[in-house]
Design an enzyme around this catalytic site. Structure first.
Site, PDB file in Angstrom:
ATOM      1  N   GLU A 118       8.751  15.251  16.988  1.00 44.66           N
ATOM      2  CA  GLU A 118       9.294  14.978  15.290  1.00 44.66           C
ATOM      3  C   GLU A 118       8.596  15.878  15.014  1.00 44.66           C
ATOM      4  OE1 GLU A 118       8.675  11.632  13.147  1.00 44.66           O
ATOM      5  OE2 GLU A 118      10.225  11.221  12.411  1.00 44.66           O
ATOM      6  N   CYS A 138      13.038   9.941   8.494  1.00 43.33           N
ATOM      7  CA  CYS A 138      13.029   9.649   9.992  1.00 43.33           C
ATOM      8  C   CYS A 138      14.390   9.384  10.933  1.00 43.33           C
ATOM      9  CB  CYS A 138      12.705   7.965   9.900  1.00 43.33           C
ATOM     10  SG  CYS A 138      13.920   7.065   8.432  1.00 43.33           S
ATOM     11  N   GLU A 166       8.959   0.465  10.898  1.00 38.48           N
ATOM     12  CA  GLU A 166       9.733   0.765  11.116  1.00 38.48           C
ATOM     13  C   GLU A 166       9.407   3.144  10.867  1.00 38.48           C
ATOM     14  OE1 GLU A 166      12.967   1.334  10.654  1.00 38.48           O
ATOM     15  OE2 GLU A 166      13.292  -1.248   9.908  1.00 38.48           O
ATOM     16  N   LYS A 192       1.025  -1.091   0.132  1.00 37.15           N
ATOM     17  CA  LYS A 192       0.237   0.161  -0.513  1.00 37.15           C
ATOM     18  C   LYS A 192       0.595   1.119   0.014  1.00 37.15           C
ATOM     19  CE  LYS A 192      -1.828   2.562   2.788  1.00 37.15           C
ATOM     20  NZ  LYS A 192      -1.789   3.996   2.099  1.00 37.15           N
TER      21      LYS A 192
HETATM   22  P1  NAD Z   1       1.870   7.107   8.309  1.00 38.32           P
HETATM   23  O1  NAD Z   1       1.668   6.579   9.694  1.00 38.32           O
HETATM   24  O2  NAD Z   1       0.336   8.491   8.472  1.00 38.32           O
HETATM   25  O3  NAD Z   1       1.378   7.180   7.095  1.00 38.32           O
HETATM   26  C1  NAD Z   1       1.906   5.673   6.289  1.00 38.32           C
HETATM   27  C2  NAD Z   1       1.507   4.828   5.831  1.00 38.32           C
HETATM   28  O4  NAD Z   1       0.472   4.474   6.669  1.00 38.32           O
HETATM   29  C3  NAD Z   1       0.361   5.422   4.592  1.00 38.32           C
HETATM   30  O5  NAD Z   1       0.453   4.883   3.665  1.00 38.32           O
HETATM   31  C4  NAD Z   1      -0.422   5.385   5.488  1.00 38.32           C
HETATM   32  O6  NAD Z   1      -1.695   5.228   4.444  1.00 38.32           O
HETATM   33  C5  NAD Z   1      -0.386   4.601   6.149  1.00 38.32           C
HETATM   34  N1  NAD Z   1      -1.926   4.342   6.507  1.00 38.32           N
HETATM   35  C6  NAD Z   1      -2.087   5.872   7.730  1.00 38.32           C
HETATM   36  N2  NAD Z   1      -3.409   5.298   8.676  1.00 38.32           N
HETATM   37  C7  NAD Z   1      -3.201   4.162   9.148  1.00 38.32           C
HETATM   38  C8  NAD Z   1      -3.981   2.776   9.344  1.00 38.32           C
HETATM   39  N3  NAD Z   1      -4.913   3.326  10.188  1.00 38.32           N
HETATM   40  N4  NAD Z   1      -3.218   1.350   9.326  1.00 38.32           N
HETATM   41  C9  NAD Z   1      -2.984   0.993   8.649  1.00 38.32           C
HETATM   42  N5  NAD Z   1      -2.239   1.898   7.545  1.00 38.32           N
HETATM   43  C10 NAD Z   1      -2.114   3.179   7.985  1.00 38.32           C
HETATM   44  O7  NAD Z   1       3.693   8.085   8.327  1.00 38.32           O
HETATM   45  P2  NAD Z   1       3.989   9.053   6.857  1.00 38.32           P
HETATM   46  O8  NAD Z   1       2.841  10.621   7.642  1.00 38.32           O
HETATM   47  O9  NAD Z   1       3.012   9.159   5.962  1.00 38.32           O
HETATM   48  O10 NAD Z   1       5.035   9.441   6.842  1.00 38.32           O
HETATM   49  C11 NAD Z   1       6.335  10.125   8.150  1.00 38.32           C
HETATM   50  C12 NAD Z   1       6.285   9.041   9.306  1.00 38.32           C
HETATM   51  O11 NAD Z   1       6.848   8.612   8.720  1.00 38.32           O
HETATM   52  C13 NAD Z   1       7.377  10.052   9.438  1.00 38.32           C
HETATM   53  O12 NAD Z   1       6.806   9.467  11.632  1.00 38.32           O
HETATM   54  C14 NAD Z   1       8.933   9.039   9.972  1.00 38.32           C
HETATM   55  O13 NAD Z   1       9.612   9.386  11.072  1.00 38.32           O
HETATM   56  C15 NAD Z   1       8.395   7.790   9.444  1.00 38.32           C
HETATM   57  N6  NAD Z   1       9.503   7.274   8.783  1.00 38.32           N
HETATM   58  C16 NAD Z   1      10.342   5.772   9.341  1.00 38.32           C
HETATM   59  C17 NAD Z   1      11.237   5.247   8.499  1.00 38.32           C
HETATM   60  C18 NAD Z   1      11.973   4.378   8.900  1.00 38.32           C
HETATM   61  O14 NAD Z   1      12.680   3.161   8.252  1.00 38.32           O
HETATM   62  N7  NAD Z   1      11.712   4.149  10.550  1.00 38.32           N
HETATM   63  C19 NAD Z   1      11.278   6.254   6.948  1.00 38.32           C
HETATM   64  C20 NAD Z   1      10.379   6.774   6.966  1.00 38.32           C
HETATM   65  C21 NAD Z   1       9.231   7.143   7.112  1.00 38.32           C
END
Ligand code: NAD
Length: 491
Positions: free
Chosen positions: A394, A293, A257, A183
């Site tokens: 963050e 991240c 992650e 997804k």
């Molecule tokens: P997010 O959690 O809002 O969304 C990530 C994904 O989850 C999207 O595809 C979204 O549609 C989906 N999603 C949203 N709600 C959901 C639910 N209830 N159930 C299942 N899926 C759902 O994150 P974002 O804003 O897209 O990304 C930013 C975050 O990601 C930051 O906190 C960043 O640090 C983190 N990040 C971590 C890593 C790592 O390797 N540790 C890498 C990149 C980003």
């Protein structure tokens, strides 16, 4: 062809999901409009997948996974490594899609694609490492473990490295013998949808599905009882929601992650210029506008070098070429979404309200004040209140917070005084001190005299609110298998 003509050529089309090996609209017929953070215009109308699409994908994935696990591991590895060539051949188009869809500089997205190519090849080559072991538990019998795939794996990814995550994060589960339902992020789904089309012909039908959609599609993956393994990248709030939702349905193996508020510690004996360069690299302004991240967004400086490092860091930040991500010379583009832009602006206000000193940035970049794109200047605050929100939360934007300390103990305490624990960096030529401090840091991935870089094959992941599990390595590959123990009675 001009850039605009090239863009029109790749955007002037219908977008479909990839489900069961076929291009389809969402089962509900619903679509969502995809807006560019660069132009503010709608650039695509994308199927809005939901639970029904996830279920159709799972029904296609189950027989595909059953057949795929019977393919010898090295053959599976060769198929996945073969995807690398397809990805590389379409790098120009995919990088341009991420630039217009996510605001990330096109040159940086080429670098991301190189990483994904490398990762597909890494996992393809690691297939032979899917080994069990023998355990000398008794003298007369044979005790051994074998590694088996889960079946259908769900992969949910965020917006900051769209094509890199879409390509690289399917590699390990596929090589391990699973089918994958991916997804992509709803705010930058185009490169993943295009990748699905490109990869479809190279994989058995049903083995890979790409279900674009909002949180509803993610929730459906979390709740589908036939998906027993989920690999999630995103925010800690969503990661915890997935754990909760999954646990309500059955027992699932979920790796996370998540976010970070990572510290770069510079000791008194560190070279100020090297620290400044590393602080700027560590923030990932270039390529990601700080939306990474692993960004070392807290600069913890010994008081004796603080002024010097801050001055040099600001100078490097002011030299970053911020502008249209479509231009090859641009180093930093826009933020990916209006929500991310507004959030960053809020934190700029929080920093000021909490009494931090603004060194550079603090709003829109000079010359781009009235551009339609979601631009924020690389921003450095100093004397940030270590107990305040700017120091602990963050931002996921181009905002670096500098703080000072007097003793090593204080530096470690400051570094560990957040809920996250993803990356950390320590700068000092004193190797004993470097190891001592690195050992005391609550972080999953630590650089000594470095920052920013990942190394293909080296485990990456966090502790505390930054997640569970390790990726980019053999550990990731093995995490997509479950052990079965065989006891052969010979006595
Ligand atoms: P997010 O959690 O809002 O969304 C990530 C994904 O989850 C999207 O595809 C979204 O549609 C989906 N999603 C949203 N709600 C959901 C639910 N209830 N159930 C299942 N899926 C759902 O994150 P974002 O804003 O897209 O990304 C930013 C975050 O990601 C930051 O906190 C960043 O640090 C983190 N990040 C971590 C890593 C790592 O390797 N540790 C890498 C990149 C980003």
């Amino acid at each position: 062809m001009t850039e605009k003509a090239r863009l029109n050529a790749i955007l002037d089309r219908e977008w479909t999901l990839l489900i069961g090996g076929r291009a389809r609209p969402a089962a509900s017929g619903r679509t969502q409009e995809d807006e560019s953070p660069v132009t503010g215009e709608v650039i695509a109308t994308v199927p809005d997948g939901d639970a029904e699409d996830v279920d159709v994908a799972v029904q296609a994935a189950l027989p595909a996974a059953a057949a795929w696990r019977a393919v010898p591991a090295r053959e599976r590895g060769a198929v996945v490594a073969g995807l690398a060539g397809i990805l590389a051949r379409h790098a120009d188009e995919l990088a341009l899609l991420d630039a217009i869809d996510g605001g990330h500089p096109v040159t940086g997205m080429h670098a991301d694609i190189d990483i994904a190519v490398d990762t597909l090849r890494l996992f393809g080559g690691l297939a032979i490492e899917l080994a069990g072991r023998t355990i000398p538990a008794t003298a007369e019998n044979l005790h051994l473990t074998v590694r088996e795939p889960f079946g259908v794996v769900g992969r949910i990814i965020p917006f900051n490295h769209p094509v890199m995550f879409a390509a690289a994060k399917i590699a390990a589960p596929l090589v391990a013998g699973n089918a994958v339902i991916l997804k992509p992020p709803e705010v930058a789904p185009l490169s993943a949808l295009r990748l699905g089309e490109l990869f479809a012909g190279a994989l058995p039908e049903g083995l890979l599905s790409i279900v674009a959609g909002g949180p509803g599609a993610g929730r459906a993956i979390a709740r589908h009882p036939a998906i027993r393994r989920i690999g999630f990248i995103g925010s800690d709030a969503t990661g915890r929601a997935i754990q909760r939702a999954a646990a309500e349905v059955c027992v699932k193996d979920v790796t996370l992650e998540l976010g970070g508020k990572n510290a770069l510690i510079a000791m008194a004996d560190a070279d100020p210029e090297q620290v400044a360069e590393s602080a700027v690299a560590g923030m990932n302004f270039v390529k990601s506008a700080g939306q990474s991240c692993g960004s070392t967004s807290r600069l913890l400086l010994h008081e004796s070098i603080a002024d010097d490092v801050i001055q040099r860091t600001a100078a490097h930040m002011e030299a970053i070429r911020v502008g249209s991500p479509l231009e090859p010379g641009t180093e930093m583009g826009t933020l990916a979404t209006r929500a991310q832009y507004d959030k960053t602006m809020r934190y700029l206000a929080i920093g000021r309200d909490e009494g931090a000193g603004l060194v550079t940035g603090g709003g829109r970049p000079a010359g781009l004040e009235s551009a339609p794109g979601l631009y924020v200047a690389p921003t450095l605050f100093r004397d940030v209140d270590s107990g305040g929100r700017l120091a602990r939360e963050e931002v996921f934007g181009p905002v670096l917070s500098a703080m000072t300390w007097k003793t090593e103990e204080e530096a470690v305490r400051l570094a560990n005084a957040v809920d996250f624990g993803l990356t950390a960096a320590v700068w000092t030529p004193d190797i004993n001190r470097a190891f001592r401090v690195a050992g005391a840091l609550e972080a999953g991935f630590v650089w000594i005299n470095g920052s920013a870089r990942h190394f293909t094959g080296v485990p990456f992941g966090g502790v505390k609110l930054s997640g569970i599990g390790r990726e980019e390595s053999l550990d990731e590959l093995l995490s997509y298998t479950q052990l079965k123990t065989l006891n052969v009675m010979l006595g």
